[in-house]
Scaffold this active site. Structure first.
Site, PDB file in Angstrom:
ATOM      1  N   HIS A  75       0.806  -1.233   0.000  1.00 28.55           N
ATOM      2  CA  HIS A  75       0.000   0.000   0.000  1.00 28.55           C
ATOM      3  C   HIS A  75       0.827   1.266   0.000  1.00 28.55           C
ATOM      4  O   HIS A  75       0.282   2.352   0.196  1.00 28.55           O
ATOM      5  CB  HIS A  75      -0.910   0.051   1.235  1.00 28.55           C
ATOM      6  CG  HIS A  75      -1.925  -1.035   1.290  1.00 28.55           C
ATOM      7  ND1 HIS A  75      -3.213  -0.881   0.820  1.00 28.55           N
ATOM      8  CD2 HIS A  75      -1.845  -2.288   1.756  1.00 28.55           C
ATOM      9  CE1 HIS A  75      -3.878  -2.000   1.013  1.00 28.55           C
ATOM     10  NE2 HIS A  75      -3.071  -2.877   1.578  1.00 28.55           N
ATOM     11  N   LYS A 121      -9.008  13.414   4.571  1.00 26.20           N
ATOM     12  CA  LYS A 121      -8.109  12.254   4.574  1.00 26.20           C
ATOM     13  C   LYS A 121      -7.105  12.482   5.693  1.00 26.20           C
ATOM     14  O   LYS A 121      -7.084  13.566   6.292  1.00 26.20           O
ATOM     15  CB  LYS A 121      -7.399  12.109   3.225  1.00 26.20           C
ATOM     16  CG  LYS A 121      -6.851  13.425   2.639  1.00 26.20           C
ATOM     17  CD  LYS A 121      -6.292  13.251   1.238  1.00 26.20           C
ATOM     18  CE  LYS A 121      -7.328  13.326   0.137  1.00 26.20           C
ATOM     19  NZ  LYS A 121      -7.428  12.149  -0.670  1.00 26.20           N
ATOM     20  N   ARG A 122      -6.297  11.465   6.003  1.00 29.39           N
ATOM     21  CA  ARG A 122      -5.262  11.682   7.013  1.00 29.39           C
ATOM     22  C   ARG A 122      -4.408  12.886   6.603  1.00 29.39           C
ATOM     23  O   ARG A 122      -4.188  13.123   5.417  1.00 29.39           O
ATOM     24  CB  ARG A 122      -4.375  10.429   7.141  1.00 29.39           C
ATOM     25  CG  ARG A 122      -5.044   9.246   7.813  1.00 29.39           C
ATOM     26  CD  ARG A 122      -5.483   9.566   9.218  1.00 29.39           C
ATOM     27  NE  ARG A 122      -4.347   9.785  10.084  1.00 29.39           N
ATOM     28  CZ  ARG A 122      -4.025   9.027  11.127  1.00 29.39           C
ATOM     29  NH1 ARG A 122      -4.775   7.998  11.452  1.00 29.39           N
ATOM     30  NH2 ARG A 122      -2.985   9.305  11.877  1.00 29.39           N
ATOM     31  N   LYS A 157       0.077  14.361   1.024  1.00 31.05           N
ATOM     32  CA  LYS A 157      -1.310  14.554   0.573  1.00 31.05           C
ATOM     33  C   LYS A 157      -1.600  16.044   0.308  1.00 31.05           C
ATOM     34  O   LYS A 157      -2.602  16.398  -0.273  1.00 31.05           O
ATOM     35  CB  LYS A 157      -2.292  13.997   1.597  1.00 31.05           C
ATOM     36  CG  LYS A 157      -2.207  12.464   1.740  1.00 31.05           C
ATOM     37  CD  LYS A 157      -3.180  11.970   2.780  1.00 31.05           C
ATOM     38  CE  LYS A 157      -2.996  10.499   3.135  1.00 31.05           C
ATOM     39  NZ  LYS A 157      -3.641   9.563   2.209  1.00 31.05           N
ATOM     40  N   THR A 176      -8.953   6.162  -1.907  1.00 34.67           N
ATOM     41  CA  THR A 176     -10.246   5.507  -2.135  1.00 34.67           C
ATOM     42  C   THR A 176     -11.398   6.492  -1.938  1.00 34.67           C
ATOM     43  O   THR A 176     -12.493   6.271  -2.452  1.00 34.67           O
ATOM     44  CB  THR A 176     -10.432   4.302  -1.187  1.00 34.67           C
ATOM     45  OG1 THR A 176     -10.031   4.691   0.126  1.00 34.67           O
ATOM     46  CG2 THR A 176      -9.619   3.116  -1.635  1.00 34.67           C
ATOM     47  N   LYS A 214     -15.386   7.479  -3.684  1.00 36.58           N
ATOM     48  CA  LYS A 214     -16.642   7.742  -2.953  1.00 36.58           C
ATOM     49  C   LYS A 214     -17.225   9.078  -3.388  1.00 36.58           C
ATOM     50  O   LYS A 214     -18.437   9.202  -3.605  1.00 36.58           O
ATOM     51  CB  LYS A 214     -16.377   7.744  -1.441  1.00 36.58           C
ATOM     52  CG  LYS A 214     -15.886   6.398  -0.941  1.00 36.58           C
ATOM     53  CD  LYS A 214     -15.260   6.468   0.449  1.00 36.58           C
ATOM     54  CE  LYS A 214     -14.459   5.199   0.720  1.00 36.58           C
ATOM     55  NZ  LYS A 214     -13.552   5.298   1.856  1.00 36.58           N
TER      56      LYS A 214
HETATM   57  C1  F58 Z   1      -3.265   3.686   2.251  1.00 32.99           C
HETATM   58  N1  F58 Z   1      -2.310   3.364   3.276  1.00 32.99           N
HETATM   59  C2  F58 Z   1      -2.628   4.412   1.095  1.00 32.99           C
HETATM   60  N2  F58 Z   1      -1.666   3.161   5.477  1.00 32.99           N
HETATM   61  O1  F58 Z   1      -1.962   5.580   1.568  1.00 32.99           O
HETATM   62  C3  F58 Z   1      -3.730   4.815   0.123  1.00 32.99           C
HETATM   63  O2  F58 Z   1      -3.187   5.431  -1.006  1.00 32.99           O
HETATM   64  C4  F58 Z   1      -4.498   3.573  -0.298  1.00 32.99           C
HETATM   65  O3  F58 Z   1      -5.624   3.933  -1.034  1.00 32.99           O
HETATM   66  C5  F58 Z   1      -4.964   2.791   0.923  1.00 32.99           C
HETATM   67  O4  F58 Z   1      -3.873   2.496   1.774  1.00 32.99           O
HETATM   68  C6  F58 Z   1      -5.615   1.484   0.549  1.00 32.99           C
HETATM   69  O5  F58 Z   1      -4.820   0.790  -0.337  1.00 32.99           O
HETATM   70  C7  F58 Z   1      -2.651   3.483   4.580  1.00 32.99           C
HETATM   71  O6  F58 Z   1      -3.755   3.833   4.921  1.00 32.99           O
HETATM   72  C8  F58 Z   1      -1.760   3.284   6.816  1.00 32.99           C
HETATM   73  O7  F58 Z   1      -2.723   3.757   7.378  1.00 32.99           O
HETATM   74  C9  F58 Z   1      -0.574   2.819   7.615  1.00 32.99           C
HETATM   75  C10 F58 Z   1      -1.029   1.961   8.766  1.00 32.99           C
HETATM   76  C11 F58 Z   1       0.143   1.563   9.638  1.00 32.99           C
HETATM   77  C12 F58 Z   1       0.912   2.743  10.082  1.00 32.99           C
HETATM   78  C13 F58 Z   1       1.348   3.623   8.945  1.00 32.99           C
HETATM   79  C14 F58 Z   1       0.176   4.027   8.087  1.00 32.99           C
END
Ligand code: F58
Length: 802
Positions: free
Chosen positions: A378, A571-572, A577, A682, A686
């Site tokens: 990811h 988003k985060r 971003k 994602t 939406k």
């Molecule tokens: C996200 N990753 C990607 N990671 O940033 C996003 O582009 C993608 O659409 C999504 O995954 C699904 O494939 C993500 O959300 C985290 O939250 C990690 C979790 C563990 C700690 C670091 C961040």
């Protein structure tokens, strides 16, 4: 308050008139009301006098659960009999959000429940708002896991989700004068009506200890501490189908024998319950801070706990379903999907269980493991690629380290014997990085070496993986790397969160089949110019905007005008971003509005810019961005010259349920990451599904979305991924010339226009050409002019449409 009390009494009086009768499969509103009443009376959680929204929520949820349990048990028995290949989604995160509306909608009993609750003096939508979000995830990765569960259930697939039952999920975000404050969010404060504890599904999970070598050479992991993993299941209903699958969350507990009664009676209360408290720590929080050694160890424990318990469960199911099975059948019955590298330990744990517990040899165990496990990547951000200290791993998981060493040794030998041309690549391809300064295990490498398939989450991201991060493996295994562009569930993200628009779509398509087959939406194209459809669409959008405006007013006290363009970025918060690009654009817009005459202002397109998202607690620059957005909002929203043309709102505590409110009311959404850095995204999907246009870069799944919705609905700007390395190099070489508008926006902040907070450290990240945290790594400056130009095109388009 007096009114609320009076209402509460009123509802209790209505409840008293409904006979309490257990009726788990009720369809009729009156029978459903009786079943709800039954739960109030016979599965009580509150004093008997009250029937306020909270009590009504729990009783309603329990009545829905009755129905789900019926389907759930049938699904279980069915798959037990048919014995299909099952897919297991292993994820440290599931961002489920609320369940009630989704469950009632999937069961297709929405109207009956609304009527039943009316009979009881309540309103379904208000009752649904009582539910706390299950936020057992950080962001996109966790939400993707939850969307997959919904889709797999709806597609009648025999799937399971495996995760951890965190006591405290993602923190609640409070906005104070200082900016973001994190507060623990207790989703289990009362209890979750959806989970069912399976007291018969308990597995031991070991930590620490040592490896014992038997006389015959086999090895066994012994000693250390053993914690019990207990299963808590949450039903996941498919949409209008009986299939109801499980999200199995593990909780950790120590056994009674581990409680030292002697010590306790001797007054040594803490040491008496030491193992109990250590067990409790495992599932205490989602993503414990990992800046300390203790934090790192706890996170690793969590990961192993998930992997070990889940695999023991799968193996037991495999063995129980048919006696005398061949192990070689395992990969045709079990598919394990690793959601990022967080559950990588499933690989050595499956090897260990097969060899040390089931007595298989290395080759057979390796063949089974590699045919069972697949891995989804990811991220390409180097700091997010997990690397565990070998020393910590040897301490916590000595047997697994032996296995990992052996996998690595055999991998290197295989490359040497079959591909001598790759010799120079071995140091970066192998699993163990033995750099004496800091020896680590590279989890992504372990995954790529061991998995039968590796996928990226959007075309561009997968191409980057193939060309860059995993390029050397592609030459070794040309077909192992694949793309699987992410998706979302249209149930939660259109059908249930936007019933008005859904109704219109169903009316024009003359079918509601689009809810499970989104391709049918192209059927709307032929009506695109139909003024009747346009009017209906506009009125649904306006209703959602008003609903959203009410919400914003309730949570921030800011009034926003539903006739302005609703522009949202949620988003985060992360530098890649580029919420900073958004707010700098807003600042520039504000400054220009200030400089205009009142007549000129009237010609502009009024906008409400909403930004929401949580910053990781220790991510300082992200927190500064949150603070800046709030400070800008304070100034802009109270400036009488400008505030009917521009509002800037920070939406606090962005989560799944807030998204369900924001997305239907959106007209423009921002997906503006530095090209090549957002794996997929994602929420872009939406927003598009709810008739919102996009301003964005060619990044992640934006690329595919732009193709789907048409270029005219996507306001494209910015550098493309291929340019990024060159642009960074040029910057390093001192060749970057910033646009004067960019300088103006930054200068405006530095002038103190938004208060006295020291924004210099944040703004300095955009300055200079080199140095840690400097040199504008995310290319905000480079993309700023084309961003402003794209925003101008948005303004023009909105004016034309209005
Ligand atoms: C996200 N990753 C990607 N990671 O940033 C996003 O582009 C993608 O659409 C999504 O995954 C699904 O494939 C993500 O959300 C985290 O939250 C990690 C979790 C563990 C700690 C670091 C961040």
């Amino acid at each position: 308050m007096a009114d609320a009390k009076a209402n509460g009494k009123n509802e209790a009086a209505k409840l008293a008139k409904i006979p309490a009768a257990a009726n788990p499969l009720a369809n009729e509103p009156s029978a459903i009301a009786s079943n709800i009443s039954y739960h109030v009376q016979y599965s009580p959680h509150f004093s008997p006098t009250k029937f306020e929204p909270e009590q009504a929520f729990f009783a309603t949820a329990e009545s829905v659960r009755d129905r789900l349990i019926q389907q759930w048990n049938e699904t279980y028995h069915h798959f037990n009999k048919v014995d299909p290949k099952q897919t297991y989604y292993l994820s440290m995160e599931f961002l489920q959000g609320r369940t009630l509306t989704n469950a009632i909608g999937s069961l297709d009993i929405q109207n009956a429940y609304a009527d039943a609750l009316n009979n009881l003096g309540h309103v379904l939508e208000e009752i649904a708002e009582q539910e706390k979000d299950a936020a057992l995830g950080n962001g996109g990765l966790g939400r993707l896991a939850s969307c997959f569960l919904d889709s797999m259930a709806t597609l009648n697939l025999p799937a399971w989700g495996y995760g951890l039952r965190y006591r405290y999920g993602l923190f609640k975000q409070k906005i104070t004068k200082q900016g973001q404050e994190e507060v623990a969010e207790d989703w289990l404060e009362k209890f979750s009506p959806w989970e069912v504890v399976r007291h018969d599904v308990v597995f031991p999970v070991r930590f620490f200890g040592s490896v014992m070598v038997n006389p015959n050479g086999t090895r066994k992991w012994v000693g250390g501490e053993v914690v019990q993993a207990v299963a808590y299941d949450i039903p996941i209903p498919g949409y209008k189908t009986k299939n109801t699958i499980s999200l199995r969350l593990w909780d950790a507990k120590a056994s009674a024998e581990d409680f030292n009664l002697f010590q306790f009676n001797d007054g040594q209360y803490e040491s008496a319950a030491q193992l109990h408290s250590r067990a409790q720590q495992i599932c205490a929080v989602l993503y414990p801070g990992d800046s300390t050694e203790e934090g790192k160890l706890l996170r690793l424990k969590q990961q192993f706990f998930l992997c070990s318990a889940s695999l023991q469960d799968m193996i037991l199911r495999f063995k129980e379903r048919k006696s005398g099975r061949q192990w070689s059948e395992f990969p045709s019955k079990v598919a394990v999907q690793l959601n990022d590298t967080h559950p990588t330990l499933a690989i050595p744990e499956l090897m260990r269980l097969l060899m040390d517990e089931e007595g298989l040899g290395w080759d057979e165990a390796w063949d089974i493991t590699t045919r069972t496990v697949a891995y989804t990547n990811h991220t390409v951000l180097p700091e997010a690629l997990e690397k565990w200290s070998q020393a910590v791993m040897w301490k916590l998981l000595p047997r697994h380290m032996e296995i990992i060493e052996e996998i690595d040794k055999r991998f290197i030998a295989m490359v040497r014997s079959t591909r001598s041309d790759l010799e120079s690549k071995i140091p970066s391809m192998c699993i163990l990085d033995n750099n004496p300064k800091k020896p680590v295990v590279r989890m992504a490498n372990l995954c790529v070496v061991s998995a039968h398939t590796v996928n990226g989450v959007a075309q561009l991201h997968s191409d980057i993986l193939k060309a860059d991060l995993f390029a050397d493996y592609v030459s070794l295994w040309p077909n192992k790397l694949q793309n699987k562009t992410n998706g979302i569930t249209p149930r939660r993200w259109l059908r249930f969160c936007n019933p008005e628009l859904s109704k219109i779509i169903t009316k024009w398509l003359k079918t509601d089949q689009w809810v499970t087959n989104l391709d049918l939406l192209v059927g709307l194209r032929q009506f695109a110019d139909n003024t009747e459809l346009q009017a209906e669409w506009e009125s649904a959008k306006m209703a959602s905007k008003k609903h959203l405006a009410d919400y914003i007013w309730r949570v921030t006290g800011v009034t926003i005008d539903p006739n302005s363009l609703f522009d949202i970025q949620v988003k985060r918060i992360h530098e890649y971003k580029r919420q900073l690009l958004n707010i700098l654009g807003a600042i520039y817009r504000y400054k220009k509005l200030k400089e205009m005459s009142p007549q000129e202002r009237k010609k502009t397109t009024p906008r409400t810019i909403m930004i929401g998202g949580k910053a990781f607690a220790t991510y300082t620059n992200a927190k500064r961005i949150v603070k800046l957005v709030n400070d800008v909002g304070e100034v802009v929203n109270t400036d009488p010259e400008v505030n009917s043309y521009l509002k800037v709102v920070f939406v606090p505590n962005y989560n799944v349920s807030v998204a369900e409110l924001l997305i239907p009311g959106s007209e423009l959404s921002q997906h503006i990451s530095t090209a090549g850095m957002e794996a997929s995204g994602t929420s872009n999907m939406k927003f598009s599904l709810n008739g919102c246009l996009i301003i964005g870069t060619l990044d992640g799944a934006n690329v595919e979305i732009r193709q789907e919705i048409g270029e005219e609905n996507f306001f494209l700007f910015g550098a493309v991924a291929e340019q990024v390395p060159k642009l960074r190099k040029e910057r390093e070489d001192g060749l970057f010339k910033p646009d004067p508008r960019f300088e103006e926006a930054k200068q405006f902040i530095r002038s103190g226009a938004f208060g006295s907070y020291d924004y210099n450290p944040l703004l300095d990240s955009l300055e200079g050409n080199t140095g840690y945290g400097r040199g504008d790594y995310f290319l905000v400056g480079y993309d700023f002019p084309s961003y402003l130009e794209a925003q101008d095109r948005v303004d023009q388009a909105y004016k034309r449409s209005g």
